[in-house]
Write an enzyme that holds these catalytic residues in place. Sequence first.
Site, PDB file in Angstrom:
ATOM      1  N   HIS A   1     -49.837 -65.428 -40.831  1.00  0.00           N
ATOM      2  CA  HIS A   1     -51.044 -65.877 -41.532  1.00  0.00           C
ATOM      3  C   HIS A   1     -51.026 -65.475 -43.004  1.00  0.00           C
ATOM      4  O   HIS A   1     -51.709 -66.098 -43.827  1.00  0.00           O
ATOM      5  CB  HIS A   1     -52.293 -65.251 -40.893  1.00  0.00           C
ATOM      6  CG  HIS A   1     -52.526 -65.618 -39.470  1.00  0.00           C
ATOM      7  ND1 HIS A   1     -51.803 -65.074 -38.438  1.00  0.00           N
ATOM      8  CD2 HIS A   1     -53.414 -66.478 -38.901  1.00  0.00           C
ATOM      9  CE1 HIS A   1     -52.244 -65.574 -37.292  1.00  0.00           C
ATOM     10  NE2 HIS A   1     -53.225 -66.430 -37.543  1.00  0.00           N
TER      11      HIS A   1
ATOM     12  N   GLU B   1     -51.480 -51.280 -38.790  1.00  0.00           N
ATOM     13  CA  GLU B   1     -52.583 -51.694 -39.656  1.00  0.00           C
ATOM     14  C   GLU B   1     -53.572 -50.555 -39.922  1.00  0.00           C
ATOM     15  O   GLU B   1     -54.200 -50.527 -40.989  1.00  0.00           O
ATOM     16  CB  GLU B   1     -53.317 -52.887 -39.043  1.00  0.00           C
ATOM     17  CG  GLU B   1     -52.540 -54.195 -39.081  1.00  0.00           C
ATOM     18  CD  GLU B   1     -51.621 -54.377 -37.874  1.00  0.00           C
ATOM     19  OE1 GLU B   1     -50.990 -55.446 -37.770  1.00  0.00           O
ATOM     20  OE2 GLU B   1     -51.543 -53.445 -37.030  1.00  0.00           O
TER      21      GLU B   1
ATOM     22  N   GLN C   1     -54.757 -65.606 -31.471  1.00  0.00           N
ATOM     23  CA  GLN C   1     -55.338 -64.477 -32.208  1.00  0.00           C
ATOM     24  C   GLN C   1     -56.706 -64.797 -32.802  1.00  0.00           C
ATOM     25  O   GLN C   1     -57.060 -64.324 -33.876  1.00  0.00           O
ATOM     26  CB  GLN C   1     -54.373 -64.003 -33.307  1.00  0.00           C
ATOM     27  CG  GLN C   1     -53.031 -63.532 -32.759  1.00  0.00           C
ATOM     28  CD  GLN C   1     -52.047 -63.150 -33.841  1.00  0.00           C
ATOM     29  OE1 GLN C   1     -52.059 -63.719 -34.929  1.00  0.00           O
ATOM     30  NE2 GLN C   1     -51.178 -62.185 -33.539  1.00  0.00           N
TER      31      GLN C   1
ATOM     32  N   GLY D   1     -64.616 -37.656 -38.907  1.00  0.00           N
ATOM     33  CA  GLY D   1     -63.755 -36.651 -38.299  1.00  0.00           C
ATOM     34  C   GLY D   1     -62.481 -37.267 -37.752  1.00  0.00           C
ATOM     35  O   GLY D   1     -61.987 -36.893 -36.685  1.00  0.00           O
TER      36      GLY D   1
END
Length: 614
Positions: free
Chosen positions: A29, A50, A113, A421
């Site tokens: 893409h 990612e 997707q 955290g």
Amino acid sequence: MAKIDGGEMLVRSLRHVGVDTVFALSGGHLDPIFLAAADHGIRLIDTRHEAAATHAADGYARATGRMGVAVATAGPGVTNALTGVANAWMDAVPTLLIGGRSPLRDEDRLPLQSMDQIGILKPITKFARTILHPDRIPEYVAAAYRHAVSGRPGPVFLDIPMDILFTPVEEREIPIFERFAPEGRPAPSLASIEAALDALESAERPAIFAGGGVLFSGAQERLREFAELAGIPVFANSKARGAVSERTELGFGSFALATSRPARDLGGGPDVILMLGARCGMFTGSSGGTRSLIPEDCFLIQVDVEAEEIGRNRDVQLGLVGDVNEALGLLVERGRKRRFRDHKRWIDALVAGRDSLRAMHESVMFRPEPPIHQARLAREIAEWADDDCILAVDGGETADWIAEQAVVESAGSYLSHGYLGCLGIGLPFGMAAQAAHPDKRVITILGDGSAGLNFAEFDTLVRHQLPLVVVVNNDQGWGMIRHWQRKTYDRVVGAELGPTRYDLAAQGFGAHAELVTRAEEIRPALERALASGKPACVNVMTDPDQPHRPPRKAKPAASEPAGESKDGQVELPYYGKRELGEKSPSESEAGPEKSGDGSVELPYYGKRKLGSDD
């Protein structure tokens, strides 16, 4: 004129808002974006996950004060990126995530997707949009940038369908946005500035609490000027540490140092606090269980660019709405006419508290025999780091060990945890800082638990020739959890790790590798790592049985739940003691009166039985 595709338009627009580096992971893409980035000189650092890309964009913003950018392919690429976006959202860090998407014309046809990416990202972004027409790409990039950096900063998301990116458009038909952000920033009223100066001028034990608003408004120099003018010590969260050099008597680390024992002995802590671009949260508000770092009787002045943030969690005696840099400019200008008290006794007490914290483990940290004490490792790193060094710190107790030994010189030089955290930030933060500042020494310090997250980014470091020095505090477990379980339950479940050779794993990616088992080997190993000119992993074997605080004796087994005290309170990890469960009728707050059969009379509805029957 020639036709250009959506990728070309996007990259030109990014260049226009000052973007020079993008973190991404490849996907079909995204081809038009990648090709255009190469053509226009935008540095494309392609990561192995990612989440690492979005964490790196976050780290880049923290290390530079500018918006960080990440790009992820559709579907799983975007979902993998979520944690990095959430971390930026919780800490108000300006980042842009650009997500690929299936073609618009295939909507609702179950394409590859395809999912509602806007619906997923909207709760953790300031601005999330799908671009539906290629010629609107510049407009949406300008809007995303404006939202990311204006007011309280934060992450934004642009969802770009595949066919929009690949569609060619006549160049002359594309609008160009030259002036799309407001001039100037909002400033507090002069009356509120004078009121703040009145309180600070009369204070005996004043303190400044600096947050991310100092970094992202570019207020470091004005903060230093005002602190020196008024003689007020400055404490900071991780985003603002070093805004006032910690090698001076006015620069401190954690907010907690404002209430150290020497500070409390002098008078109970600060009597006036100027909070700059920081929020009242778990440790500074009234979360319950733990004592707030802001004393109850303290006069609190809170400066924030968003009015709705003032007064969260606690009363604020004076709230100033405006940009932190603008507020400090007025405080400096008007403060020159004031006569502030001499705060030497107060500052001496604070310095004593800071020195005491750094020396807390000196009686045991210099032992010659292995395993290595974690405080010794932290001290060696802190002393080896030069004045211009950037530290990226990732781990539970590892972050605590480093925080108390580090000496930070400037804002953006200490990158660590915030409200999420989130573990796994260390390698991406360090990678981003090294990319942004190639002339600086950058050190990442990981707990071995954190090392398991994003460790493959050593491959990214090697491919992109980023000579980051990574130190692993290898205590063979999830130390914070292990020590809590051992103290509370007298056993450990699911918190043990092995003596993993992280150095050899990093070497497999092409990095320099060092294994350290004795304390005297730490400094030479760091020197060799730096001299290698390559990404490096220094794997340091530390004491598995050493908590950050000396462990208390485990409580004996009892029939009541572990951790419950005689007053019915339960000690929770991170939050301290709290009263949990339902109160008995005698303890309950006043409410609707119950009848003999347990029913309650409700307005309009009469008597009803509420809750479950016995």
